[in-house]
Design a protein around this motif. Structure first.
Motif, short mmCIF file in Angstrom:
data_model
loop_
_atom_site.label_atom_id
_atom_site.label_comp_id
_atom_site.label_asym_id
_atom_site.label_seq_id
_atom_site.Cartn_x
_atom_site.Cartn_y
_atom_site.Cartn_z
N PHE A 249 0.83 -1.21 0.00
CA PHE A 249 0.00 0.00 0.00
C PHE A 249 0.86 1.26 0.00
O PHE A 249 0.53 2.24 -0.67
CB PHE A 249 -0.95 0.01 1.21
CG PHE A 249 -1.83 1.24 1.25
CD1 PHE A 249 -2.93 1.34 0.43
CD2 PHE A 249 -1.54 2.29 2.10
CE1 PHE A 249 -3.74 2.47 0.44
CE2 PHE A 249 -2.34 3.43 2.12
CZ PHE A 249 -3.44 3.52 1.28
N TYR A 250 1.95 1.22 0.74
CA TYR A 250 2.82 2.40 0.82
C TYR A 250 3.32 2.79 -0.57
O TYR A 250 3.34 3.97 -0.93
CB TYR A 250 4.01 2.11 1.74
CG TYR A 250 4.97 3.26 1.87
CD1 TYR A 250 4.71 4.34 2.72
CD2 TYR A 250 6.15 3.29 1.12
CE1 TYR A 250 5.59 5.40 2.84
CE2 TYR A 250 7.04 4.35 1.22
CZ TYR A 250 6.76 5.40 2.08
OH TYR A 250 7.63 6.46 2.18
N PHE A 251 3.70 1.81 -1.38
CA PHE A 251 4.27 2.10 -2.70
C PHE A 251 3.24 2.11 -3.82
O PHE A 251 3.36 2.88 -4.77
CB PHE A 251 5.37 1.08 -3.04
CG PHE A 251 6.63 1.27 -2.24
CD1 PHE A 251 7.50 2.31 -2.52
CD2 PHE A 251 6.94 0.41 -1.21
CE1 PHE A 251 8.67 2.50 -1.80
CE2 PHE A 251 8.11 0.58 -0.47
CZ PHE A 251 8.97 1.63 -0.76
N TYR A 252 2.20 1.26 -3.72
CA TYR A 252 1.29 1.09 -4.86
C TYR A 252 -0.18 1.30 -4.53
O TYR A 252 -1.03 1.26 -5.44
CB TYR A 252 1.49 -0.31 -5.47
CG TYR A 252 2.84 -0.46 -6.12
CD1 TYR A 252 3.09 0.05 -7.39
CD2 TYR A 252 3.88 -1.10 -5.45
CE1 TYR A 252 4.34 -0.08 -7.98
CE2 TYR A 252 5.13 -1.24 -6.03
CZ TYR A 252 5.36 -0.72 -7.29
OH TYR A 252 6.60 -0.84 -7.87
N GLY A 253 -0.54 1.52 -3.29
CA GLY A 253 -1.92 1.79 -2.95
C GLY A 253 -2.32 3.20 -3.35
O GLY A 253 -1.54 4.15 -3.15
N LEU A 254 -3.49 3.35 -3.92
CA LEU A 254 -3.90 4.66 -4.40
C LEU A 254 -4.45 5.51 -3.26
O LEU A 254 -5.41 5.13 -2.59
CB LEU A 254 -4.98 4.51 -5.49
CG LEU A 254 -5.39 5.83 -6.16
CD1 LEU A 254 -4.24 6.44 -6.95
CD2 LEU A 254 -6.60 5.62 -7.08
N ASP A 255 -3.83 6.65 -3.05
CA ASP A 255 -4.33 7.66 -2.11
C ASP A 255 -4.27 9.01 -2.82
O ASP A 255 -3.83 9.10 -3.98
CB ASP A 255 -3.52 7.65 -0.81
CG ASP A 255 -2.02 7.78 -1.03
OD1 ASP A 255 -1.61 8.34 -2.09
OD2 ASP A 255 -1.24 7.33 -0.17
N TYR A 256 -4.71 10.06 -2.13
CA TYR A 256 -4.76 11.37 -2.79
C TYR A 256 -3.37 11.88 -3.16
O TYR A 256 -3.21 12.59 -4.16
CB TYR A 256 -5.47 12.38 -1.89
CG TYR A 256 -6.97 12.24 -1.91
CD1 TYR A 256 -7.69 12.37 -3.10
CD2 TYR A 256 -7.69 11.99 -0.75
CE1 TYR A 256 -9.07 12.25 -3.13
CE2 TYR A 256 -9.06 11.85 -0.76
CZ TYR A 256 -9.75 11.99 -1.95
OH TYR A 256 -11.13 11.86 -1.96
N GLU A 257 -2.37 11.53 -2.37
CA GLU A 257 -1.01 11.99 -2.68
C GLU A 257 -0.54 11.42 -4.01
O GLU A 257 0.01 12.14 -4.84
CB GLU A 257 -0.07 11.57 -1.55
CG GLU A 257 1.37 12.07 -1.75
CD GLU A 257 2.30 11.68 -0.62
OE1 GLU A 257 3.51 11.93 -0.74
OE2 GLU A 257 1.81 11.14 0.39
#
Length: 325
Positions: A249-257
């Motif tokens: 998630f840190y590298f490939y999870g989609l968030d607003y950033e």
């Protein structure tokens, strides 16, 4: 021009086993007809008698919620008799071969057979043995054509056209039949396709399908119009493909950033089921201004109505159609 239900278009294929092999015009025919069914499905009275007297069997050897339910709704809203079968409730569980199952179903004079199977090519094998139209509802790592079509319809209705768009497909590309159908469709319709994932989740030689390969969300999502997230298909994995879901998630999870590098109007898609906090952040998934996830669910019924409509027209003319698309 948007099509409407009950148009007289003749689809030149007997089956829908994949997107690969369909022309841009044939894809547009399905999408235009589906547009009309979207409007029908929003009316108080949603049912027609178009397929009255026709029989459709949904044969699912893998679990499904969205796909099987939407195919069932699609058939019933067109007035067909719909039967749902699963491997647990069929003679396959008792040792019957897939070909014997096909022969049994064929003797029942079906009009359409919708199949999901864990093995790539199993749906094609069934299609070669039955007299009715066969629709691939997902086979192994191969394709999931109606998912690709409903994704295309969602994009077209929101952004107007697929031609020239930058679409980033992110996540478990290696195990995803959805990714393959979307790649074939988007390329056929003139979009520019990127796949974004760690090297362990990128199929070898996928560049031959005409995609750009990125291992960073920062470069993969740069100026994208559409961001399509895929879940980690752990049920298809043998071995360790990512160190941990937290690191993934840190590298490939989609968030607003991560989404910030895409175009300001960029939309977010996910075929479901979602693993929140693994491939997508809940805030992004639930953002109705950016997320089209619920639109995908709605449009899935309309697309499957269009496919059933087209493939069950004039059954006596099947001899003049193709057989393996």
């Amino acid at each position: 021009m948007t099509g409407s239900p009950h148009s007289t278009t003749v689809f030149p294929h007997r089956h829908l086993l994949g997107i690969e092999g369909l022309t841009a015009g044939e894809i547009t025919t399905i999408l235009d007809l589906a547009d009309g069914y979207v409007e029908q499905n929003r009316q108080p009275s949603k049912k027609s008698s178009l397929l009255d007297g026709r029989t459709i069997v949904n044969l699912f050897f893998e679990n499904s919620t969205r796909t099987r339910t939407s195919f069932e709704l699609a058939g019933k809203r067109l007035g067909a008799d719909v039967i749902n079968m699963s491997s647990d409730g069929s003679s396959v569980k008792k040792g019957e071969t897939l070909i014997d199952t096909a022969m049994t179903l064929n003797a029942m004079h079906l009009d359409a057979l919708v199949v999901r199977h864990a093995d790539s090519g199993a749906v094609k094998l069934l299609a070669d043995k039955v007299n009715c139209s066969v629709i691939n509802a997902g086979d192994g790592h191969h394709e999931h054509p109606t998912q690709g079509l409903l994704d295309a319809l969602a994009i077209r209705r929101r952004l107007g056209s697929l031609d020239g768009l930058i679409v980033a497909i992110c996540g478990d590309i290696l195990h995803s039949r959805v990714a393959r159908s979307n790649i074939h469709l988007l390329n056929a319709m003139g979009a520019r396709v990127r796949v974004v994932a760690p090297p362990t989740l990128i199929p070898s030689q996928i560049d031959r399908l005409g995609v750009e390969i990125h291992h960073s969300m920062a470069t993969g999502l740069k100026d994208a119009d559409v961001v399509m997230m895929l879940r980690l298909q752990t049920e298809r994995m043998s071995g360790q493909y990512v160190p941990s879901t937290r690191e993934y998630f840190y590298f490939y999870g989609l968030d607003y950033e991560k989404l910030a590098v895409a175009k300001p109007h960029a939309v977010v898609m996910h075929p479901g089921p979602m693993n929140r906090g693994v491939e997508i952040d809940s805030e992004v998934a639930d953002d109705l201004k950016r997320s089209m996830i619920l639109d995908q669910v709605e449009l899935g019924v309309a697309v499957r109505m269009a496919v059933l409509d087209l493939l069950t027209r004039d059954p006596n003319s099947n001899e003049g159609r193709g057989t393996d698309v």
